[in-house]
Design a protein around this motif. Structure first.
Motif, mmCIF file in Angstrom:
data_model
loop_
_atom_site.group_PDB
_atom_site.id
_atom_site.type_symbol
_atom_site.label_atom_id
_atom_site.label_comp_id
_atom_site.label_asym_id
_atom_site.label_seq_id
_atom_site.Cartn_x
_atom_site.Cartn_y
_atom_site.Cartn_z
ATOM 1 N N VAL A 52 0.812 -1.212 0.000
ATOM 2 C CA VAL A 52 0.000 0.000 0.000
ATOM 3 C C VAL A 52 0.851 1.270 0.000
ATOM 4 O O VAL A 52 0.379 2.335 -0.331
ATOM 5 N N GLY A 53 2.132 1.169 0.382
ATOM 6 C CA GLY A 53 3.006 2.330 0.400
ATOM 7 C C GLY A 53 2.977 3.080 1.714
ATOM 8 O O GLY A 53 2.091 2.914 2.541
ATOM 9 N N ALA A 54 3.974 3.948 1.891
ATOM 10 C CA ALA A 54 4.089 4.759 3.101
ATOM 11 C C ALA A 54 2.872 5.661 3.208
ATOM 12 O O ALA A 54 2.360 6.134 2.194
ATOM 13 N N PRO A 55 2.395 5.981 4.430
ATOM 14 C CA PRO A 55 2.951 5.579 5.727
ATOM 15 C C PRO A 55 2.324 4.307 6.299
ATOM 16 O O PRO A 55 2.330 4.113 7.504
ATOM 17 N N PHE A 59 4.753 0.595 10.706
ATOM 18 C CA PHE A 59 4.453 1.692 11.626
ATOM 19 C C PHE A 59 4.401 1.176 13.054
ATOM 20 O O PHE A 59 4.358 -0.024 13.302
ATOM 21 N N VAL A 60 4.403 2.112 13.990
ATOM 22 C CA VAL A 60 4.232 1.820 15.407
ATOM 23 C C VAL A 60 2.758 1.994 15.753
ATOM 24 O O VAL A 60 2.093 2.885 15.227
ATOM 25 N N LEU A 170 -4.044 1.453 17.001
ATOM 26 C CA LEU A 170 -4.127 2.867 16.667
ATOM 27 C C LEU A 170 -2.762 3.364 16.207
ATOM 28 O O LEU A 170 -1.775 3.257 16.934
ATOM 29 N N GLN A 171 -2.721 3.902 15.011
ATOM 30 C CA GLN A 171 -1.498 4.420 14.387
ATOM 31 C C GLN A 171 -1.565 5.935 14.320
ATOM 32 O O GLN A 171 -2.627 6.523 14.109
ATOM 33 N N ALA A 172 -0.424 6.588 14.496
ATOM 34 C CA ALA A 172 -0.322 8.038 14.344
ATOM 35 C C ALA A 172 0.480 8.357 13.091
ATOM 36 O O ALA A 172 1.604 7.881 12.928
ATOM 37 N N VAL A 173 -0.097 9.159 12.216
ATOM 38 C CA VAL A 173 0.577 9.599 10.995
ATOM 39 C C VAL A 173 0.848 11.089 11.123
ATOM 40 O O VAL A 173 -0.070 11.874 11.386
ATOM 41 N N ARG A 174 2.090 11.444 10.951
ATOM 42 C CA ARG A 174 2.464 12.849 11.077
ATOM 43 C C ARG A 174 1.707 13.691 10.049
ATOM 44 O O ARG A 174 1.694 13.377 8.856
ATOM 45 N N THR A 175 1.046 14.741 10.488
ATOM 46 C CA THR A 175 0.327 15.622 9.589
ATOM 47 C C THR A 175 1.289 16.250 8.596
ATOM 48 O O THR A 175 2.337 16.769 8.983
ATOM 49 N N GLU A 179 5.493 9.193 9.343
ATOM 50 C CA GLU A 179 5.005 8.654 10.610
ATOM 51 C C GLU A 179 5.941 8.973 11.753
ATOM 52 O O GLU A 179 5.543 8.996 12.907
ATOM 53 N N VAL A 180 7.226 9.255 11.468
ATOM 54 C CA VAL A 180 8.197 9.496 12.526
ATOM 55 C C VAL A 180 8.092 10.945 12.964
ATOM 56 O O VAL A 180 8.234 11.865 12.157
ATOM 57 N N PRO A 181 7.839 11.206 14.249
ATOM 58 C CA PRO A 181 7.624 12.576 14.711
ATOM 59 C C PRO A 181 8.913 13.322 14.957
ATOM 60 O O PRO A 181 9.990 12.743 15.083
ATOM 61 N N GLU A 182 8.802 14.649 15.046
ATOM 62 C CA GLU A 182 9.926 15.475 15.467
ATOM 63 C C GLU A 182 10.149 15.264 16.963
ATOM 64 O O GLU A 182 9.211 15.014 17.711
ATOM 65 N N PRO A 183 11.409 15.388 17.434
ATOM 66 C CA PRO A 183 11.643 15.300 18.881
ATOM 67 C C PRO A 183 10.883 16.403 19.605
ATOM 68 O O PRO A 183 10.761 17.511 19.108
ATOM 69 N N ASN A 184 10.362 16.082 20.775
ATOM 70 C CA ASN A 184 9.621 17.045 21.574
ATOM 71 C C ASN A 184 10.512 17.540 22.691
ATOM 72 O O ASN A 184 11.278 16.795 23.265
#
Length: 209
Positions: A52-55, A59-60, A170-175, A179-184
């Motif tokens: 299906v391709g990224a993302p 994923f986590v 439940l998967q989180a996809v970066r807007t 899928e990999v987020p920026e460090p907080n």
């Protein structure tokens, strides 16, 4: 069961069926007990065997249902649908999802906090085999309920993966892509020393309705 799960999660749009393989991510797991529950709390690494391709290829994911099991042997059929998150769940992801990828304590704490906000279980009732995980969950919940620190809103689109007989994920996809987020900047440090204070503040907030 599938139709009920779709309605509960607040789905929108056409569903997409995929075949997933699920395993523990980076060893971010522990056994836990709570009233009415005894089992594993983990962050999951998911591989999509359907092209299906990224993302969505890998994923986590976190668990949506406290009482359902995850099958780590072989592949499982899942249906991919959008998840309409409550404001509290969205804030939990925006504030803390990136930290949940950095350690087992943060991952388990995040899962407990998510279950709490979804009404699956009370985070204060869990005893885990991972020191600091329960305190991390209480800290996250207190920040969602009472926090004043600024954070970036709407960082993630949430995607639910629904199974007829296994744990829904439940998967989180970066807007904006990825899928990999920026460090907080927020660091989960010293949670054990102030967990009781956070829990007290959270209980007062809940009591006020």
């Amino acid at each position: 069961m599938l139709l009920a799960a779709l309605a509960l999660a607040g789905m929108a749009g056409a569903a997409q069926a995929d075949v997933l393989m699920v395993d523990v991510n980076n060893g971010y797991t522990t056994l836990a007990e709570a009233p009415g529950y005894q089992g594993e709390v983990a962050q999951w690494s998911v591989t999509n065997t359907t092209p299906v391709g990224a993302p969505y290829d890998s994923f986590v994911a976190y668990c949506l249902q406290m009482m359902e099991s995850v099958d780590q042997v072989g592949t499982q059929n899942y249906t991919r649908v959008s998840f309409n998150a409550s404001a509290d769940v969205q804030e939990l992801y925006d504030r803390f999802y990136s930290q949940s990828l950095t350690s087992a304590v943060n991952a388990v704490g995040f899962q407990l906090a998510l279950w709490d906000l979804l009404g699956q279980g009370d985070a204060t009732g869990f005893v885990t085999g991972l020191a600091g995980a329960g305190a991390a969950a209480l800290m996250m919940l207190d920040e969602v309920a009472n926090g004043t620190d600024p954070y970036e809103e709407g960082q993630y689109e949430l995607i639910s993966w629904i199974s007829e007989d296994k744990q829904d994920l439940l998967q989180a996809v970066r807007t904006g892509g990825g899928e990999v987020p920026e460090p907080n900047a927020l660091v989960l440090g010293g949670v054990g020393l102030v967990a009781l204070g956070w829990a007290s503040r959270r209980r007062k907030t809940i009591d006020r309705g």
